[in-house]
Design an enzyme around this catalytic site. Structure first.
Site, short mmCIF file in Angstrom:
data_model
loop_
_atom_site.label_atom_id
_atom_site.label_comp_id
_atom_site.label_asym_id
_atom_site.label_seq_id
_atom_site.Cartn_x
_atom_site.Cartn_y
_atom_site.Cartn_z
N HIS A 148 46.63 54.51 45.43
CA HIS A 148 47.52 55.37 44.66
C HIS A 148 48.58 54.54 43.94
O HIS A 148 48.79 54.69 42.72
CB HIS A 148 48.19 56.38 45.60
N GLU A 149 49.23 53.67 44.67
CA GLU A 149 50.28 52.85 44.05
C GLU A 149 49.69 51.83 43.07
O GLU A 149 50.34 51.47 42.09
CB GLU A 149 51.12 52.15 45.13
N HIS A 203 49.64 53.52 39.74
CA HIS A 203 50.94 53.42 39.06
C HIS A 203 51.14 52.02 38.47
O HIS A 203 51.55 51.86 37.32
CB HIS A 203 52.07 53.70 40.06
N GLU A 247 51.81 59.84 37.12
CA GLU A 247 51.11 60.37 38.28
C GLU A 247 49.63 60.58 37.99
O GLU A 247 48.79 60.46 38.89
CB GLU A 247 51.76 61.67 38.75
#
Length: 501
Positions: A267-268, A271, A297
């Site tokens: 997830h990170e 980003h 996001e």
């Protein structure tokens, strides 16, 4: 040959860019101090750090409201600018006009209160005592109401605050999307709960943190994280921050559930790869900044859910998981484990892909009512628990598992939560567009070939920075207006297949 007015406009624009770049550097320095506070700073460092971040916030605010900047914006009004220059002026003017309406001492007070709120929240969560945090939360609510009133006293204050994070889609769009998700996901989750499918986790016992860290570092290598412009650390609440030259990620490790660290790291990574994909030549200006939190996001959710939780990725990565953890788990078992739906989970950051959105809706409704004055801070634990019961048929036994679990309100980040669901919806739309253009993404993922997808995202999303408004960027990238159709089709298809619906 340029006319005098054209030459003047060019000089004025260059002066504006120079000013904005210095201002951006101040903001980025404050971001590094925030990263340090969450990752490395000694516990006793808060008093000094609060003053440091407040001082930088004040300087940033002064630069954003500077009379010279106002004069430059006025001089460029109606000037003959190209599309990129016009976009820079548009974005700077929007931020400048909002900021000039807010007194500098209020900005500084919000920053200092937010910095001081972090250890208060941490202690309250540790002690499982919302009353310890309640006065701080009440102060932050009052300050953010005052902030919104200064910007536009005639509008819904929550709508004004929402625009801090998503300036162009509008609160009405967020409300419409969230209501549709609630209306269509709740019955889907009920069907899943009533199904006979058993997607049990194959993991037993605990798994060493060092082994988990090696696993997630391998995942970052596999996906193509640029270590020359990033680093991995741990934090209680995983996050990513930085610039196209330094985009850092954090994760956390759960001994009993190694997939938690794997998912949060991917997830990170989403980003960070967006941040690393921003154009370096435009660093310091809106053309070198991410569009907004909904788009940001979308990138993290795309990589976490559409790639990292996919069957092709598990086919690719299962041997690596087994090598690091000493397990003998099949890719199918990993795929099922990563996509379990468990409505009885209380923690948002540990929630599955579907029930996650009900966690967001709950927070959105509570903070909207807090800002509007329809809900008192003292009522938050009760209302929180009631909504958990209503939406997910589960009730927290403690404040730590309930209304104290998130860090966002310590930052005064009211209006932030809706962007999580908006981003998930947009992720599905963008991934569908990439699949249409590229074809064979499943085969690429299974083969560990991530360059085509990453390069497509850079070309269609990242490189534009803030050149386009959110809705225009969505159209540029996908060829259609922002819609929840792709996400809901994806959710029904994926989980219908998994659970035999």
């Amino acid at each position: 040959m340029a006319t005098d007015s054209t030459a003047d406009a060019g000089e004025t624009y260059e002066a504006l860019v120079e000013h904005v770049t210095r201002m951006t550097n101040v903001g980025n320095a404050a971001g590094l101090l925030n990263w340090d506070q969450q990752v490395m700073m000694p516990d006793a460092g808060t008093p000094a750090r609060s003053q440091q971040t407040a001082a930088l916030s004040a300087v940033h605010h002064e630069m954003l409201t500077d009379d010279d900047l106002a004069d430059s914006l006025d001089a460029l009004d109606g000037a003959d600018l190209d599309d990129e220059q016009a976009a820079v002026v548009r974005e700077v003017r929007r931020e400048h006009e909002r900021a000039t309406r807010v007194p500098g001492d209020l900005v500084e007070e919000i920053s200092e209160t937010s910095s001081n709120a972090l250890p208060v929240w941490q202690e309250a969560k540790r002690e499982d005592d919302f009353e310890q945090f309640a006065p701080t939360l009440e102060k932050l609510v009052e300050l953010k109401r005052e902030y919104a009133e200064h910007i536009d006293p005639d509008r819904d204050p929550y709508a004004v605050l929402f625009e801090e994070y998503e300036p162009y889609l509008g609160l009405d769009t967020a409300e419409r999307v969230l209501e549709r998700l609630r209306d269509e996901l709740v019955p889907l989750i009920d069907e899943i709960s009533d199904s006979d499918a058993d997607l049990a986790s194959p993991f037993e016992g605990t798994y060493d943190e060092a082994a988990q860290e090696e696993l997630v570092r391998d995942a970052l290598d596999t996906l193509g994280y640029d270590w020359d412009r990033g680093r991995l650390d741990t934090a209680p609440h995983p996050f990513s921050m930085g610039t196209q030259f330094d985009a850092r990620v954090t994760t956390r490790f759960t001994p009993e559930d190694p997939l938690d660290a794997l998912g949060s790291t991917i997830h990170e990574f989403g980003h960070a790869t967006y941040t690393q994909g921003l154009p370096q030549e435009h660093y310091g200006t809106p053309l070198g900044e991410s569009r907004d939190l909904s788009v940001h996001e979308s990138q993290s959710r795309l990589w976490e859910n559409h790639v990292g939780r996919s069957r092709p990725f598990m086919d690719l990565f299962a041997p690596t998981v087994n090598d690091h953890l000493g397990t003998d788990v099949s890719s199918r078992e990993l795929y099922e484990a990563a996509n379990q739906i468990y409505p009885d989970n209380l923690i948002r950051v540990e929630a599955d892909e579907l029930t996650y959105h009900l966690h967001i809706i709950l927070r959105f409704e509570i903070e909207r009512d807090l800002i509007s004055g329809d809900l008192d801070v003292s009522e938050v634990p009760q209302v929180w628990n009631d909504k958990m019961d209503e939406y997910l048929d589960v009730r927290p036994d403690s404040d730590s598992e309930g209304c104290l679990q998130d860090i966002h309100w310590t930052n005064g980040a009211f209006g932030y939560f809706p962007t999580y669901s908006l981003g998930s919806v947009l992720a599905a739309q963008i991934f569908a567009a990439a699949e249409d253009d590229l074809g064979g993404l499943d085969e690429d993922v299974r083969a560990g070939e991530f360059d085509p997808l990453r390069e497509w995202l850079v070309e269609n999303v990242h490189r534009h920075g803030c050149r386009y408004t959110t809705d225009d960027l969505v159209r540029e990238a996908t060829g259609e207006a922002f819609t929840a159709d792709h996400f809901l089709d994806y959710a029904r298809g994926k989980f219908g297949d998994l659970y035999g619906l």
